[in-house]
Write a protein that holds these residues in place. Sequence first.
Motif, short mmCIF file in Angstrom:
data_model
loop_
_atom_site.label_atom_id
_atom_site.label_comp_id
_atom_site.label_asym_id
_atom_site.label_seq_id
_atom_site.Cartn_x
_atom_site.Cartn_y
_atom_site.Cartn_z
N CYS A 84 0.80 -1.24 0.00
CA CYS A 84 0.00 0.00 0.00
C CYS A 84 0.82 1.28 0.00
O CYS A 84 0.27 2.36 -0.20
CB CYS A 84 -0.96 0.01 1.18
N GLN A 85 2.13 1.18 0.25
CA GLN A 85 2.92 2.40 0.35
C GLN A 85 3.32 2.93 -1.03
O GLN A 85 4.05 2.27 -1.77
CB GLN A 85 4.18 2.13 1.17
N THR A 86 2.79 4.12 -1.36
CA THR A 86 3.25 4.80 -2.58
C THR A 86 4.12 5.99 -2.21
O THR A 86 4.80 6.55 -3.05
CB THR A 86 2.05 5.33 -3.40
N GLY A 87 4.03 6.43 -0.96
CA GLY A 87 4.76 7.61 -0.51
C GLY A 87 3.98 8.89 -0.69
O GLY A 87 4.40 9.95 -0.24
N LYS A 88 2.82 8.79 -1.35
CA LYS A 88 1.99 9.99 -1.56
C LYS A 88 0.95 10.11 -0.45
O LYS A 88 0.56 9.11 0.17
CB LYS A 88 1.27 9.90 -2.90
N ILE A 89 0.48 11.32 -0.23
CA ILE A 89 -0.55 11.59 0.77
C ILE A 89 -1.76 10.70 0.53
O ILE A 89 -2.19 10.54 -0.62
CB ILE A 89 -0.92 13.09 0.74
N GLY A 90 -2.26 10.07 1.62
CA GLY A 90 -3.46 9.26 1.50
C GLY A 90 -3.23 7.77 1.35
O GLY A 90 -4.15 7.03 1.03
N ASP A 91 -2.00 7.29 1.61
CA ASP A 91 -1.74 5.84 1.53
C ASP A 91 -2.57 5.06 2.54
O ASP A 91 -2.87 3.89 2.30
CB ASP A 91 -0.26 5.54 1.78
N GLY A 92 -2.91 5.71 3.64
CA GLY A 92 -3.81 5.04 4.60
C GLY A 92 -3.20 4.80 5.96
O GLY A 92 -2.12 5.30 6.27
N LYS A 93 -3.91 4.02 6.74
CA LYS A 93 -3.53 3.77 8.13
C LYS A 93 -3.73 2.29 8.45
O LYS A 93 -4.58 1.62 7.86
CB LYS A 93 -4.43 4.58 9.08
N ILE A 94 -3.00 1.83 9.45
CA ILE A 94 -3.17 0.47 9.97
C ILE A 94 -3.41 0.60 11.47
O ILE A 94 -2.65 1.29 12.16
CB ILE A 94 -1.92 -0.40 9.71
N PHE A 95 -4.48 -0.02 11.95
CA PHE A 95 -4.78 -0.02 13.39
C PHE A 95 -4.76 -1.46 13.89
O PHE A 95 -5.24 -2.37 13.20
CB PHE A 95 -6.16 0.60 13.66
N ILE A 96 -4.25 -1.66 15.10
CA ILE A 96 -4.12 -3.01 15.66
C ILE A 96 -4.92 -3.09 16.96
O ILE A 96 -4.77 -2.22 17.82
CB ILE A 96 -2.63 -3.36 15.91
N TYR A 97 -5.76 -4.11 17.06
CA TYR A 97 -6.62 -4.28 18.23
C TYR A 97 -6.45 -5.67 18.83
O TYR A 97 -6.45 -6.66 18.09
CB TYR A 97 -8.11 -4.22 17.85
N PRO A 98 -6.41 -5.78 20.16
CA PRO A 98 -6.51 -7.11 20.78
C PRO A 98 -7.97 -7.57 20.72
O PRO A 98 -8.89 -6.77 20.89
CB PRO A 98 -6.09 -6.87 22.23
N ILE A 99 -8.16 -8.86 20.45
CA ILE A 99 -9.52 -9.42 20.35
C ILE A 99 -9.78 -10.29 21.58
O ILE A 99 -8.96 -11.15 21.93
CB ILE A 99 -9.64 -10.26 19.05
N ALA A 100 -10.91 -10.08 22.22
CA ALA A 100 -11.21 -10.80 23.46
C ALA A 100 -11.57 -12.26 23.20
O ALA A 100 -11.19 -13.16 23.96
CB ALA A 100 -12.34 -10.10 24.21
N ASN A 101 -12.31 -12.51 22.12
CA ASN A 101 -12.70 -13.89 21.82
C ASN A 101 -13.21 -13.95 20.38
O ASN A 101 -13.51 -12.92 19.77
CB ASN A 101 -13.80 -14.35 22.79
N ALA A 102 -13.29 -15.17 19.85
CA ALA A 102 -13.86 -15.39 18.52
C ALA A 102 -14.69 -16.67 18.59
O ALA A 102 -14.34 -17.59 19.34
CB ALA A 102 -12.74 -15.55 17.49
N VAL A 103 -15.77 -16.72 17.85
CA VAL A 103 -16.66 -17.89 17.87
C VAL A 103 -16.94 -18.32 16.43
O VAL A 103 -17.29 -17.49 15.59
CB VAL A 103 -18.02 -17.54 18.55
N ARG A 104 -16.74 -19.60 16.14
CA ARG A 104 -17.19 -20.15 14.85
C ARG A 104 -18.60 -20.66 15.07
O ARG A 104 -18.84 -21.62 15.80
CB ARG A 104 -16.27 -21.26 14.39
N ILE A 105 -19.56 -19.99 14.45
CA ILE A 105 -20.97 -20.23 14.76
C ILE A 105 -21.39 -21.67 14.45
O ILE A 105 -22.09 -22.31 15.23
CB ILE A 105 -21.86 -19.21 14.02
N ARG A 106 -20.89 -22.21 13.31
CA ARG A 106 -21.32 -23.55 12.89
C ARG A 106 -21.03 -24.61 13.94
O ARG A 106 -21.87 -25.48 14.20
CB ARG A 106 -20.61 -23.91 11.57
N THR A 107 -19.84 -24.53 14.54
CA THR A 107 -19.42 -25.59 15.46
C THR A 107 -19.49 -25.17 16.92
O THR A 107 -19.38 -26.02 17.81
CB THR A 107 -17.96 -25.97 15.16
N GLY A 108 -19.57 -23.88 17.15
CA GLY A 108 -19.55 -23.38 18.52
C GLY A 108 -18.14 -23.24 19.08
O GLY A 108 -17.97 -22.83 20.23
N GLU A 109 -17.12 -23.55 18.27
CA GLU A 109 -15.74 -23.44 18.75
C GLU A 109 -15.42 -21.99 19.10
O GLU A 109 -15.86 -21.08 18.40
CB GLU A 109 -14.75 -23.89 17.67
#
Length: 120
Positions: A84-109
Motif C-alpha cells: 500500500c505504500q506509494t509515498g503519496k498523501i493518502g496511503d492510509g492507516k493500519i490499526f491493531i486491536y486485541p480481540i477478546a474472543n472469537a466464535v465459529r458459529i457452525r461448530t460453537g468453537e
Amino acid sequence: MKPITKIEIITRSEKIDELKEAMNGIGVAGMTMSQVYGCGLTKGHKEIYRGQEYTINLIPKTKVEIVVCEVPVDLVIATAKKVCQTGKIGDGKIFIYPIANAVRIRTGEEGDIAIMDPEK
Ligand SMILES: Nc1ncnc2c1ncn2[C@@H]1O[C@H](COP(=O)(O)OP(=O)(O)OP(=O)(O)O)[C@@H](O)[C@H]1O
Ligand SMILES: [Mg+2]
C-alpha cells in the motif's frame, strides 16, 4: 489460548486486489472488506482521487479487517505496508486491536481454534 489480534487496514481502493493476493500468500485465512469514507491528519492538504482534487476531506477508501492468531501480526503489517505504500498523501492507516474472543458459529468453537485453518 494464543492471543487473537485484529489488524484494520484503511487504504486506497485500487490496492485491494493486490492486498488480497498478498494476504493469501502469507496464510491469512479470512478477511472482511468494506467501502468507507474518511480523512486523516493531512487536513488542508488536497488529496487526488481518480484525477479529481478533493478539498473536502472525506475520501473514499477501502477498509480491510483481518483477524489472526497464527500468522504473525508483524508479517501482516509488513505485507500491508509493502503493497500500500506509494509515498503519496493518502496511503492510509493500519490499526491493531486485541480481540477478546472469537466464535465459529457452525461448530460453537471459541478462541484461537475458531479462526485456525482446520487443514493445518
Ligand atoms: N485518526 C484516525 N482515526 C480513524 N480513521 C483514520 C484516522 N486517520 C486516518 N484514518 C482513516 O484512514 C484513511 C487514510 O488516512 P490518510 O492516509 O489520509 O492518513 P494521514 O494521516 O492523513 O496520512 P497521509 O499524510 O498519508 O494522508 C482515512 O481516510 C480514514 O478513513
Ligand atoms: Mg491524509
